[in-house]
Enzyme design. Structure first.
Site, PDB file in Angstrom:
ATOM      1  N   LYS A  10       9.673   3.781  -7.174  1.00  0.00           N
ATOM      2  CA  LYS A  10       9.575   4.818  -6.019  1.00  0.00           C
ATOM      3  C   LYS A  10      10.735   4.023  -5.465  1.00  0.00           C
ATOM      4  O   LYS A  10      11.505   3.437  -5.392  1.00  0.00           O
ATOM      5  CB  LYS A  10       8.436   4.077  -6.227  1.00  0.00           C
ATOM      6  CG  LYS A  10       7.456   2.137  -5.610  1.00  0.00           C
ATOM      7  CD  LYS A  10       8.452   1.820  -3.968  1.00  0.00           C
ATOM      8  CE  LYS A  10       8.568  -0.392  -4.358  1.00  0.00           C
ATOM      9  NZ  LYS A  10       9.007   0.015  -2.379  1.00  0.00           N
ATOM     10  N   PRO A  96      16.351  -0.881 -12.124  1.00  0.00           N
ATOM     11  CA  PRO A  96      16.784  -1.997 -11.468  1.00  0.00           C
ATOM     12  C   PRO A  96      15.889  -2.762 -11.123  1.00  0.00           C
ATOM     13  O   PRO A  96      14.531  -3.386 -10.448  1.00  0.00           O
ATOM     14  CB  PRO A  96      17.215  -2.069 -10.574  1.00  0.00           C
ATOM     15  CG  PRO A  96      17.200  -0.102  -9.591  1.00  0.00           C
ATOM     16  CD  PRO A  96      16.356   0.582 -10.729  1.00  0.00           C
ATOM     17  N   GLY A  99      14.859  -5.015  -7.438  1.00  0.00           N
ATOM     18  CA  GLY A  99      15.785  -3.522  -6.549  1.00  0.00           C
ATOM     19  C   GLY A  99      14.643  -2.882  -5.830  1.00  0.00           C
ATOM     20  O   GLY A  99      15.298  -2.695  -4.785  1.00  0.00           O
ATOM     21  N   GLY A 100      13.712  -3.160  -5.345  1.00  0.00           N
ATOM     22  CA  GLY A 100      13.114  -3.177  -3.973  1.00  0.00           C
ATOM     23  C   GLY A 100      12.581  -1.806  -4.525  1.00  0.00           C
ATOM     24  O   GLY A 100      12.096  -0.861  -3.621  1.00  0.00           O
ATOM     25  N   MET A 101      12.575  -1.456  -5.913  1.00  0.00           N
ATOM     26  CA  MET A 101      12.098   0.004  -6.212  1.00  0.00           C
ATOM     27  C   MET A 101      10.880  -0.223  -7.644  1.00  0.00           C
ATOM     28  O   MET A 101      10.466   0.554  -8.258  1.00  0.00           O
ATOM     29  CB  MET A 101      13.050   0.504  -7.625  1.00  0.00           C
ATOM     30  CG  MET A 101      13.994   0.864  -6.619  1.00  0.00           C
ATOM     31  SD  MET A 101      15.764   2.248  -7.439  1.00  0.00           S
ATOM     32  CE  MET A 101      14.490   3.642  -7.239  1.00  0.00           C
ATOM     33  N   ALA A 102       9.764  -0.931  -7.238  1.00  0.00           N
ATOM     34  CA  ALA A 102       8.601  -1.383  -8.075  1.00  0.00           C
ATOM     35  C   ALA A 102       8.690  -1.559  -9.467  1.00  0.00           C
ATOM     36  O   ALA A 102       8.340  -0.921 -10.474  1.00  0.00           O
ATOM     37  CB  ALA A 102       7.731  -0.443  -7.497  1.00  0.00           C
ATOM     38  N   GLY A 104       9.110  -4.614 -11.566  1.00  0.00           N
ATOM     39  CA  GLY A 104       8.084  -4.934 -12.211  1.00  0.00           C
ATOM     40  C   GLY A 104       6.433  -4.974 -12.402  1.00  0.00           C
ATOM     41  O   GLY A 104       5.610  -4.115 -13.451  1.00  0.00           O
ATOM     42  N   ALA A 106       6.086  -1.431 -12.150  1.00  0.00           N
ATOM     43  CA  ALA A 106       5.907  -0.689 -13.528  1.00  0.00           C
ATOM     44  C   ALA A 106       5.585  -0.609 -14.403  1.00  0.00           C
ATOM     45  O   ALA A 106       4.394  -0.014 -15.436  1.00  0.00           O
ATOM     46  CB  ALA A 106       7.797   0.680 -12.787  1.00  0.00           C
ATOM     47  N   ASP A 138       2.627  -3.206  -4.736  1.00  0.00           N
ATOM     48  CA  ASP A 138       2.895  -1.670  -5.174  1.00  0.00           C
ATOM     49  C   ASP A 138       2.487  -1.463  -6.635  1.00  0.00           C
ATOM     50  O   ASP A 138       2.312  -0.173  -7.246  1.00  0.00           O
ATOM     51  CB  ASP A 138       4.323  -1.740  -5.853  1.00  0.00           C
ATOM     52  CG  ASP A 138       5.626  -1.748  -4.202  1.00  0.00           C
ATOM     53  OD1 ASP A 138       4.752  -0.981  -3.350  1.00  0.00           O
ATOM     54  OD2 ASP A 138       6.794  -2.482  -4.342  1.00  0.00           O
TER      55      ASP A 138
HETATM   56  C1  LIG Z   1       8.538  -3.655  -0.266  1.00  0.00           C
HETATM   57  C2  LIG Z   1       6.918  -3.015  -1.424  1.00  0.00           C
HETATM   58  O1  LIG Z   1       7.342  -2.743  -2.343  1.00  0.00           O
HETATM   59  C3  LIG Z   1       6.876  -1.657  -0.655  1.00  0.00           C
HETATM   60  O2  LIG Z   1       6.290  -0.704  -1.248  1.00  0.00           O
HETATM   61  C4  LIG Z   1       5.881  -3.732  -1.548  1.00  0.00           C
HETATM   62  O3  LIG Z   1       5.286  -3.828   0.589  1.00  0.00           O
HETATM   63  C5  LIG Z   1       5.382  -5.311  -2.102  1.00  0.00           C
HETATM   64  O4  LIG Z   1       5.172  -4.959  -3.256  1.00  0.00           O
HETATM   65  P1  LIG Z   1       4.560  -5.941  -3.715  1.00  0.00           P
HETATM   66  O5  LIG Z   1       6.213  -5.886  -4.773  1.00  0.00           O
HETATM   67  O6  LIG Z   1       3.328  -5.677  -5.105  1.00  0.00           O
HETATM   68  O7  LIG Z   1       3.892  -7.226  -3.270  1.00  0.00           O
HETATM   69  P2  LIG Z   1       3.303  -8.184  -3.924  1.00  0.00           P
HETATM   70  O8  LIG Z   1       3.410  -8.945  -5.386  1.00  0.00           O
HETATM   71  O9  LIG Z   1       2.060  -7.434  -4.060  1.00  0.00           O
HETATM   72  O10 LIG Z   1       3.000  -9.306  -2.723  1.00  0.00           O
HETATM   73  C6  LIG Z   1       4.422  -9.763  -3.119  1.00  0.00           C
HETATM   74  C7  LIG Z   1       4.693 -10.569  -1.796  1.00  0.00           C
HETATM   75  O11 LIG Z   1       5.509  -9.426  -1.130  1.00  0.00           O
HETATM   76  C8  LIG Z   1       4.660  -9.816   0.788  1.00  0.00           C
HETATM   77  N1  LIG Z   1       4.142  -8.844   0.757  1.00  0.00           N
HETATM   78  C9  LIG Z   1       3.583  -7.577   0.066  1.00  0.00           C
HETATM   79  C10 LIG Z   1       3.176  -6.562   0.356  1.00  0.00           C
HETATM   80  C11 LIG Z   1       2.580  -6.743   1.936  1.00  0.00           C
HETATM   81  N2  LIG Z   1       2.178  -5.713   2.289  1.00  0.00           N
HETATM   82  N3  LIG Z   1       2.591  -7.618   2.515  1.00  0.00           N
HETATM   83  C12 LIG Z   1       3.410  -8.387   1.939  1.00  0.00           C
HETATM   84  O12 LIG Z   1       3.390  -9.521   3.466  1.00  0.00           O
HETATM   85  C13 LIG Z   1       4.028 -10.817   0.259  1.00  0.00           C
HETATM   86  O13 LIG Z   1       4.600 -12.298   1.292  1.00  0.00           O
HETATM   87  C14 LIG Z   1       3.141 -11.428  -0.840  1.00  0.00           C
HETATM   88  O14 LIG Z   1       3.620 -12.391  -1.298  1.00  0.00           O
HETATM   89  N1  LIG Z   2       8.148  -6.648 -15.357  1.00  0.00           N
HETATM   90  C1  LIG Z   2       8.727  -7.325 -14.718  1.00  0.00           C
HETATM   91  N2  LIG Z   2      10.183  -6.512 -14.570  1.00  0.00           N
HETATM   92  C2  LIG Z   2      10.990  -6.853 -13.573  1.00  0.00           C
HETATM   93  N3  LIG Z   2      10.771  -8.056 -12.959  1.00  0.00           N
HETATM   94  C3  LIG Z   2       9.318  -9.438 -13.188  1.00  0.00           C
HETATM   95  C4  LIG Z   2       8.680  -8.526 -14.305  1.00  0.00           C
HETATM   96  N4  LIG Z   2       7.427  -9.324 -13.844  1.00  0.00           N
HETATM   97  C5  LIG Z   2       7.655  -9.558 -13.133  1.00  0.00           C
HETATM   98  N5  LIG Z   2       9.087  -9.544 -12.736  1.00  0.00           N
HETATM   99  C6  LIG Z   2       9.950 -10.842 -11.627  1.00  0.00           C
HETATM  100  O1  LIG Z   2       9.031 -10.208 -10.547  1.00  0.00           O
HETATM  101  C7  LIG Z   2      10.803 -10.159  -9.480  1.00  0.00           C
HETATM  102  C8  LIG Z   2      10.946  -8.704  -8.443  1.00  0.00           C
HETATM  103  O2  LIG Z   2      11.220  -7.731  -9.856  1.00  0.00           O
HETATM  104  P1  LIG Z   2      10.785  -6.813  -9.644  1.00  0.00           P
HETATM  105  O3  LIG Z   2      11.684  -5.474 -10.559  1.00  0.00           O
HETATM  106  O4  LIG Z   2       9.297  -6.014  -9.677  1.00  0.00           O
HETATM  107  O5  LIG Z   2      11.363  -5.940  -8.359  1.00  0.00           O
HETATM  108  P2  LIG Z   2      11.336  -5.506  -7.019  1.00  0.00           P
HETATM  109  O6  LIG Z   2      11.607  -3.724  -7.795  1.00  0.00           O
HETATM  110  O7  LIG Z   2      11.906  -5.112  -5.812  1.00  0.00           O
HETATM  111  O8  LIG Z   2       9.571  -5.353  -6.566  1.00  0.00           O
HETATM  112  P3  LIG Z   2       8.832  -4.111  -5.373  1.00  0.00           P
HETATM  113  O9  LIG Z   2       9.640  -3.187  -5.135  1.00  0.00           O
HETATM  114  O10 LIG Z   2       7.155  -3.822  -5.780  1.00  0.00           O
HETATM  115  O11 LIG Z   2       8.753  -5.196  -4.295  1.00  0.00           O
HETATM  116  C9  LIG Z   2      12.274 -10.744 -11.131  1.00  0.00           C
HETATM  117  O12 LIG Z   2      12.675 -11.091  -9.846  1.00  0.00           O
HETATM  118  C10 LIG Z   2      10.665 -11.377 -12.067  1.00  0.00           C
HETATM  119  O13 LIG Z   2      11.299 -12.838 -11.483  1.00  0.00           O
END
Ligand SMILES: C[C@](O)(CO)[C@H](O)COP(=O)(O)OP(=O)(O)OC[C@H]1O[C@@H](n2ccc(N)nc2=O)[C@H](O)[C@@H]1O
Ligand SMILES: Nc1ncnc2c1ncn2[C@@H]1O[C@H](COP(=O)(O)OP(=O)(O)OP(=O)(O)O)[C@@H](O)[C@H]1O
Length: 298
Positions: A10, A96, A99-102, A104, A106, A138
């Site tokens: 995303k 990635p 990477g901020g693209m969700a 994990g 996914a 996410d």
């Molecule tokens: C930055 C985004 O990716 C935008 O879509 C999301 O808000 C993050 O979603 P996510 O990675 O699924 O996050 P979660 O696993 O629910 O939360 C991880 C950590 O991010 C922070 N967190 C997340 C979502 C939210 N609405 N407020 C927060 O403060 C909290 O510190 C939480 O402990």
């Molecule tokens: N299936 C998975 N794939 C990648 N990382 C994972 C997974 N499960 C747990 N993790 C942990 O979660 C951390 C964040 O990974 P992820 O790739 O989901 O980040 P993100 O894309 O930035 O997430 P979001 O955009 O939802 O905030 C990783 O550094 C890893 O330690």
């Protein structure tokens, strides 16, 4: 017999962040758009317990224990249906990591759908969404895909209309950023300031509904961008390189550090990707289109 599910990444086309709540989360107005970068999660029967394997360029950074969101999803489903979590989950990872693209998220949504099909649990959609919300903010969006407004901590979704294709370029950064650390930096930067209630911007919703990239480009916002740039200042160079290459808009994707560039069409996206690749300001470059479908059994 095994089941494979494909799940999109995303980008957040609006990310409005409210003040920290007592539970540490932040209320959001989060406009998600699913894009055509995918992980695939395969669930296969296993004799004795849960095993996770992963392949792909970032596989070394993915935990293979029970902290993996795919593992947590399988365990949550097995527990609800009173069965043993005997399954081998294999993740073909193209999104990635950190990477901020969700990415994990996914994998969590994909594993849930794959295990539901493999085990024949037949969980209703609402129950799958409730499990997703327990796994992470996410994760529900990774299941539904398309475009949606997420409220609460981002897990309460309303589907949004998308009237045409949006072409994106994504620049992958040399290292990851931790989502909690970026929210903490948001809090630090916000200290002493009044933070308004997050609200969806009608201009963003209208641009999505019309399929109009030029209108979307002027409406896009990400309240986490200053925090991500504060922790990772070099991202400013990547954003500048993409803007100079002709992107309609340049922003940090979610909590970063992936940067996202909106292009007029596929040709422009390919040109911007070429310039970014040569710029030396990122580790890799990908193009994708949105909206993409949510988690789908192949
Ligand atoms: C930055 C985004 O990716 C935008 O879509 C999301 O808000 C993050 O979603 P996510 O990675 O699924 O996050 P979660 O696993 O629910 O939360 C991880 C950590 O991010 C922070 N967190 C997340 C979502 C939210 N609405 N407020 C927060 O403060 C909290 O510190 C939480 O402990
Ligand atoms: N299936 C998975 N794939 C990648 N990382 C994972 C997974 N499960 C747990 N993790 C942990 O979660 C951390 C964040 O990974 P992820 O790739 O989901 O980040 P993100 O894309 O930035 O997430 P979001 O955009 O939802 O905030 C990783 O550094 C890893 O330690």
């Amino acid at each position: 017999m095994s089941v494979t599910v494909r799940v999109p990444a995303k980008v957040n086309v609006q990310l409005a962040v409210g003040a920290a709540r007592p539970d540490g989360f932040h209320d959001l107005a989060n406009v998600f758009l699913a894009v055509s970068l995918y992980d695939e999660v395969t669930a296969a029967p296993a004799a004795d317990g849960l095993r996770v394997t992963c392949e792909g360029p970032d596989a070394a950074e993915v935990p293979l224990d029970r902290t993996n969101l795919a593992a947590r999803a399988a365990l949550a489903l097995a527990e609800r249906y009173g069965r043993a979590p005997d399954v081998h989950l294999h993740i073909a990872k193209d999104i990635p990591v950190a990477g901020g693209m969700a990415g994990g998220s996914a994998d969590g949504a994909g594993a849930l759908l794959a295990c539901d099909a493999l085990w024949g649990t037949g969980a209703p959609r609402d129950e799958l969404l409730a499990i997703c919300a327990e796994l992470g903010s996410d994760v529900p969006f990774s299941l539904v895909g398309g475009a949606a407004l997420g409220t609460g901590r981002g897990e309460r979704l309303t589907a949004l209309e998308v009237g045409g294709e949006f072409h994106w370029v994504f620049a992958l950064a040399a290292r990851g950023l931790s989502t909690p650390a970026v929210f903490r930096e948001f809090d630090r930067l916000a200290e002493g300031r009044a933070i308004p209630e997050p609200a969806a911007d009608q201009a963003v919703l209208d641009a999505l509904a019309k399929g109009d990239p030029t209108a979307l480009a002027v409406a896009l916002t990400n309240d986490l961008q200053p925090a991500a740039l504060s922790l990772f200042p070099e991202l400013g160079d990547t954003l500048a390189a993409g803007r100079a290459a002709g992107a309609l808009a340049a922003l940090v994707s979610g909590s970063g550090p992936t940067t996202a560039f909106l292009a007029t069409d596929a040709g422009a996206a390919s040109d911007i990707a070429g310039v970014l690749r040569a710029s030396g300001t990122c580790r890799d470059v990908r193009t994708a289109v949105g909206a993409a479908a949510g988690a789908t059994v192949l």
